[in-house]
Design a protein around this motif. Structure first.
Motif, PDB file in Angstrom:
ATOM      1  N   GLY A  34       2.357  14.377 -11.309  1.00  0.00           N
ATOM      2  CA  GLY A  34       3.385  14.484 -12.350  1.00  0.00           C
ATOM      3  C   GLY A  34       4.781  14.650 -11.768  1.00  0.00           C
ATOM      4  O   GLY A  34       5.674  15.192 -12.416  1.00  0.00           O
ATOM      5  N   THR A  35       4.959  14.169 -10.551  1.00  0.00           N
ATOM      6  CA  THR A  35       6.243  14.281  -9.853  1.00  0.00           C
ATOM      7  C   THR A  35       6.943  12.927  -9.878  1.00  0.00           C
ATOM      8  O   THR A  35       6.311  11.901  -9.641  1.00  0.00           O
ATOM      9  CB  THR A  35       6.017  14.705  -8.387  1.00  0.00           C
ATOM     10  N   ARG A  36       8.229  12.939 -10.166  1.00  0.00           N
ATOM     11  CA  ARG A  36       8.994  11.692 -10.166  1.00  0.00           C
ATOM     12  C   ARG A  36       8.990  11.071  -8.767  1.00  0.00           C
ATOM     13  O   ARG A  36       9.027  11.788  -7.767  1.00  0.00           O
ATOM     14  CB  ARG A  36      10.428  11.951 -10.602  1.00  0.00           C
ATOM     15  N   ILE A  37       8.950   9.757  -8.710  1.00  0.00           N
ATOM     16  CA  ILE A  37       8.950   9.059  -7.420  1.00  0.00           C
ATOM     17  C   ILE A  37      10.185   9.432  -6.612  1.00  0.00           C
ATOM     18  O   ILE A  37      10.097   9.664  -5.406  1.00  0.00           O
ATOM     19  CB  ILE A  37       8.831   7.535  -7.607  1.00  0.00           C
TER      20      ILE A  37
ATOM     21  N   ALA B 138       0.833  -1.204   0.000  1.00  0.00           N
ATOM     22  CA  ALA B 138       0.000   0.000   0.000  1.00  0.00           C
ATOM     23  C   ALA B 138       0.871   1.260   0.000  1.00  0.00           C
ATOM     24  O   ALA B 138       0.536   2.256  -0.641  1.00  0.00           O
ATOM     25  CB  ALA B 138      -0.934   0.005   1.201  1.00  0.00           C
ATOM     26  N   ALA B 139       1.999   1.218   0.696  1.00  0.00           N
ATOM     27  CA  ALA B 139       2.908   2.366   0.718  1.00  0.00           C
ATOM     28  C   ALA B 139       3.479   2.631  -0.670  1.00  0.00           C
ATOM     29  O   ALA B 139       3.576   3.781  -1.103  1.00  0.00           O
ATOM     30  CB  ALA B 139       4.032   2.128   1.729  1.00  0.00           C
ATOM     31  N   VAL B 140       3.827   1.571  -1.373  1.00  0.00           N
ATOM     32  CA  VAL B 140       4.326   1.714  -2.749  1.00  0.00           C
ATOM     33  C   VAL B 140       3.224   2.278  -3.640  1.00  0.00           C
ATOM     34  O   VAL B 140       3.467   3.158  -4.474  1.00  0.00           O
ATOM     35  CB  VAL B 140       4.851   0.372  -3.296  1.00  0.00           C
ATOM     36  N   THR B 141       2.002   1.809  -3.439  1.00  0.00           N
ATOM     37  CA  THR B 141       0.866   2.316  -4.207  1.00  0.00           C
ATOM     38  C   THR B 141       0.659   3.810  -3.962  1.00  0.00           C
ATOM     39  O   THR B 141       0.390   4.561  -4.899  1.00  0.00           O
ATOM     40  CB  THR B 141      -0.414   1.527  -3.857  1.00  0.00           C
ATOM     41  N   VAL B 142       0.802   4.235  -2.715  1.00  0.00           N
ATOM     42  CA  VAL B 142       0.678   5.662  -2.390  1.00  0.00           C
ATOM     43  C   VAL B 142       1.694   6.466  -3.185  1.00  0.00           C
ATOM     44  O   VAL B 142       1.366   7.484  -3.804  1.00  0.00           O
ATOM     45  CB  VAL B 142       0.849   5.916  -0.871  1.00  0.00           C
ATOM     46  N   LEU B 143       2.944   6.007  -3.188  1.00  0.00           N
ATOM     47  CA  LEU B 143       3.988   6.718  -3.928  1.00  0.00           C
ATOM     48  C   LEU B 143       3.694   6.762  -5.426  1.00  0.00           C
ATOM     49  O   LEU B 143       3.815   7.808  -6.062  1.00  0.00           O
ATOM     50  CB  LEU B 143       5.353   6.075  -3.681  1.00  0.00           C
ATOM     51  N   HIS B 144       3.281   5.624  -5.982  1.00  0.00           N
ATOM     52  CA  HIS B 144       2.987   5.562  -7.419  1.00  0.00           C
ATOM     53  C   HIS B 144       1.806   6.465  -7.786  1.00  0.00           C
ATOM     54  O   HIS B 144       1.873   7.211  -8.765  1.00  0.00           O
ATOM     55  CB  HIS B 144       2.703   4.122  -7.855  1.00  0.00           C
ATOM     56  N   ARG B 145       0.748   6.387  -7.025  1.00  0.00           N
ATOM     57  CA  ARG B 145      -0.442   7.202  -7.337  1.00  0.00           C
ATOM     58  C   ARG B 145      -0.159   8.686  -7.197  1.00  0.00           C
ATOM     59  O   ARG B 145      -0.585   9.488  -8.025  1.00  0.00           O
ATOM     60  CB  ARG B 145      -1.615   6.794  -6.457  1.00  0.00           C
TER      61      ARG B 145
END
Length: 85
Positions: free
Chosen positions: A62-65, A49-56
């Protein structure tokens, strides 16, 4: 003879560039993991879910991870997720 020397130099340069890219990737993954841990703790969510937050958030803004990760690690906050981070 010069062609062989030039080829060797080109291979050495390419190897050096590849090693640099590898270390940059390892460092980036480490920092993403740190950000993931912060999000997991602060939001009480799973690793995925944390990775999903970053991706979304990356897609929505429009900001790079990597830039989001830097923001989170530097400030403890991610704009758009919660003001309490």
């Amino acid at each position: 003879m010069m062609d062989i020397a030039a080829a060797i130099v080109k291979l050495q340069i390419a190897d050096s560039v590849n090693q640099h890219r590898l270390w940059r990737t390892v460092e980036s993954q480490h920092r993403i993991g740190q950000a993931q841990g912060i999000l997991m703790e602060k939001l009480q969510i799973s690793a995925s879910a944390a990775v999903t937050v970053l991706h979304r958030l990356s897609q929505d803004t429009g900001t790079r991870i990597d830039d989001l990760v830097e923001q989170l690690l530097d400030t403890g906050m991610l704009l758009g997720v919660t003001d309490d981070l």
